[in-house]
Design an enzyme around this catalytic site. Structure first.
Site, PDB file in Angstrom:
ATOM      1  N   GLU A  34     -15.516 -13.462  16.401  1.00 39.65           N
ATOM      2  CA  GLU A  34     -16.915 -12.650  16.214  1.00 39.65           C
ATOM      3  C   GLU A  34     -17.817 -13.285  17.512  1.00 39.65           C
ATOM      4  OE1 GLU A  34     -17.278  -9.297  15.353  1.00 39.65           O
ATOM      5  OE2 GLU A  34     -16.358  -9.527  13.669  1.00 39.65           O
ATOM      6  N   ASP A  37     -16.524 -12.167  22.607  1.00 39.19           N
ATOM      7  CA  ASP A  37     -16.483 -11.179  23.609  1.00 39.19           C
ATOM      8  C   ASP A  37     -17.058 -11.641  24.588  1.00 39.19           C
ATOM      9  OD1 ASP A  37     -18.378 -10.107  22.340  1.00 39.19           O
ATOM     10  OD2 ASP A  37     -17.923  -8.751  22.664  1.00 39.19           O
ATOM     11  N   ALA A 123     -23.954   0.628  10.400  1.00 39.31           N
ATOM     12  CA  ALA A 123     -22.701  -1.100   9.288  1.00 39.31           C
ATOM     13  C   ALA A 123     -21.803  -1.485  10.484  1.00 39.31           C
ATOM     14  CB  ALA A 123     -21.983   0.844   8.531  1.00 39.31           C
ATOM     15  N   SER A 126     -19.370   0.039  14.831  1.00 38.13           N
ATOM     16  CA  SER A 126     -19.759   0.754  15.978  1.00 38.13           C
ATOM     17  C   SER A 126     -19.148   1.879  15.998  1.00 38.13           C
ATOM     18  CB  SER A 126     -17.812  -0.257  17.123  1.00 38.13           C
ATOM     19  OG  SER A 126     -18.130  -1.030  17.251  1.00 38.13           O
ATOM     20  N   GLU A 160     -24.400   0.714  27.211  1.00 38.31           N
ATOM     21  CA  GLU A 160     -25.161   0.557  25.968  1.00 38.31           C
ATOM     22  C   GLU A 160     -26.031  -0.721  26.196  1.00 38.31           C
ATOM     23  OE1 GLU A 160     -23.382   0.427  22.332  1.00 38.31           O
ATOM     24  OE2 GLU A 160     -24.438  -0.944  21.718  1.00 38.31           O
ATOM     25  N   ASP A 172     -15.840  -3.742  21.422  1.00 42.48           N
ATOM     26  CA  ASP A 172     -16.050  -2.314  20.391  1.00 42.48           C
ATOM     27  C   ASP A 172     -15.174  -0.498  21.112  1.00 42.48           C
ATOM     28  OD1 ASP A 172     -17.202  -3.906  19.124  1.00 42.48           O
ATOM     29  OD2 ASP A 172     -19.205  -2.863  19.338  1.00 42.48           O
ATOM     30  N   TYR A 221     -29.364 -10.468  17.736  1.00 44.49           N
ATOM     31  CA  TYR A 221     -28.139 -10.966  18.937  1.00 44.49           C
ATOM     32  C   TYR A 221     -28.616 -11.158  20.076  1.00 44.49           C
ATOM     33  CZ  TYR A 221     -23.643  -8.441  20.360  1.00 44.49           C
ATOM     34  OH  TYR A 221     -22.275  -8.874  21.869  1.00 44.49           O
TER      35      TYR A 221
HETATM   36  C1  GLA Z   1     -21.221  -5.846  17.891  1.00 49.02           C
HETATM   37  C2  GLA Z   1     -21.039  -5.805  19.752  1.00 49.02           C
HETATM   38  C3  GLA Z   1     -19.896  -6.472  20.584  1.00 49.02           C
HETATM   39  C4  GLA Z   1     -19.675  -7.688  19.930  1.00 49.02           C
HETATM   40  C5  GLA Z   1     -19.902  -8.038  17.736  1.00 49.02           C
HETATM   41  C6  GLA Z   1     -19.522  -9.280  17.716  1.00 49.02           C
HETATM   42  O1  GLA Z   1     -20.289  -5.699  17.371  1.00 49.02           O
HETATM   43  O2  GLA Z   1     -21.404  -4.510  20.201  1.00 49.02           O
HETATM   44  O3  GLA Z   1     -19.879  -6.709  21.757  1.00 49.02           O
HETATM   45  O4  GLA Z   1     -19.987  -9.252  20.004  1.00 49.02           O
HETATM   46  O5  GLA Z   1     -21.144  -7.089  18.013  1.00 49.02           O
HETATM   47  O6  GLA Z   1     -18.628 -10.272  17.297  1.00 49.02           O
END
Ligand code: GLA
Length: 385
Positions: A34, A37, A123, A126, A160, A172, A221
């Site tokens: 997590e 990426d 949620a 994705s 995005e 995702d 984020y």
């Molecule tokens: C979101 C982002 C992903 C990833 C996760 C955390 O889902 O869209 O690209 O960074 O958070 O792991």
């Protein structure tokens, strides 16, 4: 329950004919890896049997008309002047995909489309990536061009990042396009090399949704991402080979943590350890060691909670309840955090017990029931007609 049929029916009622194409793109849940990426690291997600469907046909104009069943709203935008929509923000994912595909030189046809799905929105499963992927495939099929899936994933991510303004990584979109049934997808986000790791048969993936959506999630984020970049800059000065947190090698970089001020130190520590955990987790899965896999999931949660600081009391309660339940291998928050879902790996015979425990504990503490999904790992996006 919304399904493919609902989307086709809506299309037919609105426009009086069957759609030329119907595509489906799955949501995803990440087993481990997590916030790695966008640091060029490793992830291990699965695509799940929750989908976004797009039913679409060409129209004769240079515009896109979309009806979103989940929002009960229609928008139309011109292909030759695609603007961000502050009033119907859901449509920015589709706008962004069209924008980026055209930027890349693909000639898009005008289309009319109905979009809907059963990926819970916001949620952490994705839904946005699934929307982008479904839309991109619909454009591709109706436009008569074909883009290799890894490249298509990158283009959806760019939509995005650059159009919607969320600086997400590649996990995702890549998962929604390239996942395989009953397998986890082990992806190296630096090279986009990947391989499939079969999941054990007698283990279930249980996802529990806190129902919490934090307004701040997108900005928090992006802030985490910035902090990682700041950490890399500091480390790079001392160790020029470090161009992302992926490149941090604790064995050959003594004292690397001390070089960083807080909170950068904690953020970087999470990413470095999490990458290592993914590698260990893949090995554990390949030798069928669900116990070890679960332990790594638990460590991942603790690290996301304490070092990366993206958990919240609702997620912690669900995770801790799962940890105390018989038959559970491991449990952690999944996705970006700040609300959203937890994922629990549990022996199939104990799913009912786990669901009850999660519901009881959550209701006792927060006065509402969490949504719980027992999900299957499915293959990536495809036509659905
Ligand atoms: C979101 C982002 C992903 C990833 C996760 C955390 O889902 O869209 O690209 O960074 O958070 O792991």
């Amino acid at each position: 329950m919304m399904g493919k049929e609902t989307v086709i029916r809506e299309f037919t009622q609105r426009w009086g004919s069957l759609p030329e194409v119907v595509v489906q793109a799955p949501g995803r849940v990440n087993l481990i890896g997590e916030h790695t990426d966008y640091n060029n690291g490793f992830v291990l997600p699965v695509a799940v049997n929750r989908y976004i469907w797009v039913a679409a046909s060409r129209n004769s104009e240079r515009k896109v008309t979309l009806y979103a069943i989940n929002f009960r709203e229609e928008v139309t935008f011109p292909l030759d002047d695609i603007q961000f929509d502050g009033e119907k923000p859901w449509s920015n994912y589709q706008r962004g995909v069209a924008y980026v595909l055209q930027q890349e030189g693909f000639r898009l046809p005008g289309i009319k489309a109905v979009i809907g799905g059963d990926v819970p929105i916001g949620a952490g499963l994705s839904s946005s990536a699934a929307v982008e992927v479904a839309m991109a495939l619909a454009f591709q099929l109706l436009g008569g061009f074909e883009i290799e899936r890894p490249r298509l994933a990158l283009l959806c991510q760019r939509a995005e990042n650059e159009f919607v303004g969320m600086r997400c990584g590649i996990m995702d979109q890549f998962t929604s396009l390239l996942a395989r049934e009953n397998c986890a997808l082990f992806l190296d986000c630096a090279t986009l090399e990947y391989r499939y790791v079969p999941l054990p048969e007698d283990v279930s993936i249980v996802v529990a949704d806190t129902g919490i959506k934090r307004e701040l999630a997108a900005s928090e984020y992006n802030l985490r991402r910035q902090q990682c970049e700041d950490a890399v800059q500091l480390l790079h000065k001392r160790w020029p080979s470090v161009n992302s947190l992926r490149d941090v090698d604790p064995a050959s970089m003594p004292g690397w943590e001390e070089l960083l001020p807080e909170p950068l130190r904690r953020r970087a520590r999470h990413v470095v350890n999490e990458n290592n955990r993914v590698l260990q987790a893949v090995k554990a899965l390949e030798r069928g060691d669900a116990e070890e896999f679960g332990r790594l999931m638990n460590q991942s949660h603790i690290s996301l909670r304490d070092d990366y600081e993206v958990s919240c009391p609702e997620l912690d309660l669900l995770v801790e309840t799962a940890w105390q339940t018989e038959g559970v291998y491991g449990s952690r928050l999944t996705g970006a955090g700040f609300g959203g879902c937890t994922i629990t790996l549990v022996a199939r015979n104990y799913v009912t017990l786990l669901e009850r425990k999660l519901k009881d504990a959550y209701q006792a503490c927060f006065g509402v029931l969490p949504r719980i999904y027992d999900l299957q790992a499915v293959r990536g996006a495809d036509t659905a007609l």
